[in-house]
Design a protein around this motif. Structure first.
Motif, short mmCIF file in Angstrom:
data_model
loop_
_atom_site.label_atom_id
_atom_site.label_comp_id
_atom_site.label_asym_id
_atom_site.label_seq_id
_atom_site.Cartn_x
_atom_site.Cartn_y
_atom_site.Cartn_z
N PHE A 34 0.86 -1.18 0.00
CA PHE A 34 0.00 0.00 0.00
C PHE A 34 0.89 1.23 0.00
O PHE A 34 2.11 1.12 0.02
CB PHE A 34 -0.95 0.00 1.21
N ARG A 35 0.30 2.40 -0.06
CA ARG A 35 1.07 3.64 -0.11
C ARG A 35 0.73 4.53 1.08
O ARG A 35 -0.38 4.53 1.56
CB ARG A 35 0.77 4.40 -1.41
N VAL A 36 1.74 5.28 1.52
CA VAL A 36 1.55 6.32 2.52
C VAL A 36 2.25 7.57 2.00
O VAL A 36 3.22 7.48 1.24
CB VAL A 36 2.12 5.94 3.91
N ASP A 37 1.75 8.73 2.39
CA ASP A 37 2.40 9.98 1.98
C ASP A 37 3.80 10.04 2.57
O ASP A 37 4.04 9.62 3.71
CB ASP A 37 1.60 11.19 2.46
N ALA A 38 4.73 10.56 1.80
CA ALA A 38 6.12 10.63 2.22
C ALA A 38 6.27 11.39 3.53
O ALA A 38 7.11 11.04 4.36
CB ALA A 38 6.96 11.28 1.13
N GLU A 39 5.44 12.40 3.75
CA GLU A 39 5.58 13.20 4.97
C GLU A 39 5.19 12.43 6.24
O GLU A 39 5.58 12.83 7.33
CB GLU A 39 4.78 14.49 4.87
N VAL A 40 4.47 11.33 6.13
CA VAL A 40 4.12 10.53 7.32
C VAL A 40 4.91 9.22 7.39
O VAL A 40 4.80 8.50 8.38
CB VAL A 40 2.60 10.22 7.40
N ALA A 41 5.73 8.94 6.39
CA ALA A 41 6.49 7.69 6.37
C ALA A 41 7.42 7.58 7.57
O ALA A 41 7.55 6.51 8.17
CB ALA A 41 7.28 7.56 5.07
N GLY A 42 8.08 8.66 7.95
CA GLY A 42 8.96 8.64 9.11
C GLY A 42 8.23 8.31 10.39
O GLY A 42 8.69 7.52 11.21
N MET A 43 7.04 8.91 10.56
CA MET A 43 6.23 8.64 11.74
C MET A 43 5.78 7.18 11.75
O MET A 43 5.74 6.54 12.80
CB MET A 43 5.01 9.57 11.77
N MET A 44 5.47 6.64 10.57
CA MET A 44 5.07 5.25 10.48
C MET A 44 6.21 4.33 10.91
O MET A 44 6.01 3.41 11.70
CB MET A 44 4.64 4.90 9.05
N VAL A 45 7.42 4.60 10.42
CA VAL A 45 8.58 3.78 10.75
C VAL A 45 8.82 3.76 12.26
O VAL A 45 9.04 2.71 12.86
CB VAL A 45 9.84 4.28 10.00
N ALA A 49 8.44 0.49 14.69
CA ALA A 49 9.61 0.03 15.43
C ALA A 49 9.32 -0.05 16.93
O ALA A 49 9.78 -0.96 17.61
CB ALA A 49 10.79 0.95 15.17
N LEU A 50 8.54 0.90 17.45
CA LEU A 50 8.20 0.90 18.87
C LEU A 50 7.11 -0.10 19.21
O LEU A 50 6.90 -0.41 20.38
CB LEU A 50 7.74 2.29 19.30
N GLY A 51 6.42 -0.58 18.19
CA GLY A 51 5.33 -1.52 18.42
C GLY A 51 4.04 -0.83 18.83
O GLY A 51 3.10 -1.48 19.30
N ASN A 52 3.97 0.49 18.66
CA ASN A 52 2.76 1.24 18.99
C ASN A 52 1.62 0.95 18.02
O ASN A 52 0.46 1.05 18.38
CB ASN A 52 3.03 2.75 18.98
N MET A 53 1.98 0.66 16.78
CA MET A 53 1.00 0.44 15.72
C MET A 53 1.50 -0.70 14.83
O MET A 53 2.67 -1.07 14.89
CB MET A 53 0.82 1.71 14.90
#
Length: 63
Positions: A34-45, A49-53
């Motif tokens: 799937f795709r995510v906007d580049a501006e939120v990709a860092g927040m997703m990573v 990594a933290l296991g929050n989502m």
């Protein structure tokens, strides 16, 4: 888990508004990219990594 996921900047990323990045799961959900906007990709990573989502939280239909 983020280590089981690849983020790809392809030709669509470079030409489309929002510059969405393709997210490709390598385990568990193989084939469900799937795709995510580049501006939120860092927040997703970070959240993966933290296991929050998990990846399901970032799919457009699930968000």
């Amino acid at each position: 888990m983020i280590s089981d996921t690849v983020l790809i900047a392809d030709s669509a990323t470079l030409r489309e508004p929002g510059h969405s990045v393709r997210v490709v799961p390598l385990e568990d959900e193989v084939g469900n990219s799937f795709r995510v906007d580049a501006e939120v990709a860092g927040m997703m990573v970070v959240n993966l990594a933290l296991g929050n989502m998990d990846l399901g939280d970032w799919r457009e239909g699930d968000a």
